[in-house]
Design a protein around this motif. Structure first.
Motif, PDB file in Angstrom:
ATOM      1  N   ARG A  95     -28.982  13.438   5.694  1.00 15.25           N
ATOM      2  CA  ARG A  95     -28.391  14.627   6.248  1.00 15.25           C
ATOM      3  C   ARG A  95     -27.512  15.394   5.286  1.00 15.25           C
ATOM      4  N   PRO A  96     -27.195  16.580   5.367  1.00 14.38           N
ATOM      5  CA  PRO A  96     -26.258  17.495   4.525  1.00 14.38           C
ATOM      6  C   PRO A  96     -24.919  16.736   4.556  1.00 14.38           C
ATOM      7  N   GLN A  97     -24.357  16.435   5.727  1.00 13.01           N
ATOM      8  CA  GLN A  97     -23.046  15.922   6.003  1.00 13.01           C
ATOM      9  C   GLN A  97     -23.020  14.561   5.153  1.00 13.01           C
ATOM     10  N   SER A  98     -23.955  13.865   5.370  1.00 15.38           N
ATOM     11  CA  SER A  98     -23.812  12.605   4.414  1.00 15.38           C
ATOM     12  C   SER A  98     -23.664  12.615   2.972  1.00 15.38           C
ATOM     13  N   LYS A  99     -24.811  13.792   2.631  1.00 20.79           N
ATOM     14  CA  LYS A  99     -24.521  13.940   0.999  1.00 20.79           C
ATOM     15  C   LYS A  99     -23.374  14.507   0.772  1.00 20.79           C
ATOM     16  N   GLN A 100     -22.521  15.563   1.510  1.00 16.36           N
ATOM     17  CA  GLN A 100     -21.477  16.075   1.023  1.00 16.36           C
ATOM     18  C   GLN A 100     -20.411  15.017   1.171  1.00 16.36           C
ATOM     19  N   LEU A 101     -20.463  14.058   2.043  1.00 15.56           N
ATOM     20  CA  LEU A 101     -19.200  12.922   2.068  1.00 15.56           C
ATOM     21  C   LEU A 101     -19.459  12.144   0.639  1.00 15.56           C
ATOM     22  N   ASP A 103     -20.875  13.140  -2.189  1.00 10.04           N
ATOM     23  CA  ASP A 103     -20.392  14.122  -3.387  1.00 10.04           C
ATOM     24  C   ASP A 103     -18.874  13.981  -3.451  1.00 10.04           C
ATOM     25  N   ALA A 104     -18.287  14.167  -1.969  1.00 10.61           N
ATOM     26  CA  ALA A 104     -16.707  14.174  -2.154  1.00 10.61           C
ATOM     27  C   ALA A 104     -16.244  12.807  -2.624  1.00 10.61           C
ATOM     28  N   ARG A 107     -16.251  12.688  -6.283  1.00 11.71           N
ATOM     29  CA  ARG A 107     -15.446  13.962  -6.667  1.00 11.71           C
ATOM     30  C   ARG A 107     -16.513  14.773  -7.794  1.00 11.71           C
ATOM     31  N   LYS A 109     -21.094  15.636  -8.091  1.00 10.61           N
ATOM     32  CA  LYS A 109     -22.584  15.252  -7.589  1.00 10.61           C
ATOM     33  C   LYS A 109     -22.710  13.552  -7.680  1.00 10.61           C
TER      34      LYS A 109
END
Length: 177
Positions: A95-101, A103-104, A107, A109
């Motif tokens: 899910r996009p939220q998991s990918k963002q986590l 990536d964060a 620091r 991609k």
């Protein structure tokens, strides 16, 4: 090749002993016959189709998604997907939220990391994900109105009726007789 039989049990061990003496000449021949017996093409094709269509469910945590994805890979050991391809399939299915986590966490991609680095980061993230889920399981939660049991609802209704009866009795007692 001779130690392979010690890794088997039950039906698989009986299957291997079915071959007489030195009828299996090479390790490749053992692997080929074993896979043909226990991982037929139909089963392999089904597994190969399930892996690339992996996606994280809406209510699934990152650790649960990783566990399910690994299960798909184990179910079809002859899937033929390299580690970098497996990693891309997994990340693309999140899910996009998991990918963002993720990536964060890196620091940047996650896909820009080497497969080994990315896997280490994902495993690190899922380890903390599991710890958070474990901690949340022990936190007592306050019931919302939707979670009230029918007994709770009846008690609340009885309380309300009692209060209305008290108010009515009080009002009646003030009336002239």
């Amino acid at each position: 090749m001779s130690l392979f039989s010690f890794s088997l049990s039950g039906e698989a061990k009986r299957w291997l002993h079915y071959f007489k003496g030195n009828s299996l000449k090479s390790w490749d021949e053992v692997v080929e016959k074993f896979l043909k017996k226990y991982f037929p093409e139909s089963k392999t094709a089904e597994g190969k189709a399930a892996i690339p269509s992996f996606h994280q469910f809406p209510d699934e945590s990152l650790s649960e998604a990783l566990e399910r994805f690994r299960g798909l890979l184990l179910k079809t050991p002859t899937h033929g997907f390299s580690k970098p391809i497996q990693l891309n399939i997994f990340i693309d299915g999140l899910r996009p939220q998991s990918k963002q986590l993720l990536d964060a966490l890196v620091r940047g991609k996650i896909k820009m990391k080497t497969p080994d680095e990315a896997i280490d980061f994902i495993e690190s993230m899922t380890a903390s994900d599991i710890a958070i889920l474990r901690d949340q399981a022990h936190i007592p939660t306050k019931k919302s109105l939707l979670e009230l049991t029918s007994q709770d609802a009846l008690l609340k209704q009885n309380k309300l009726l009692s209060k209305q009866l008290e108010t009515l009795t009080e009002t009646l007692s003030k009336l002239p007789t």
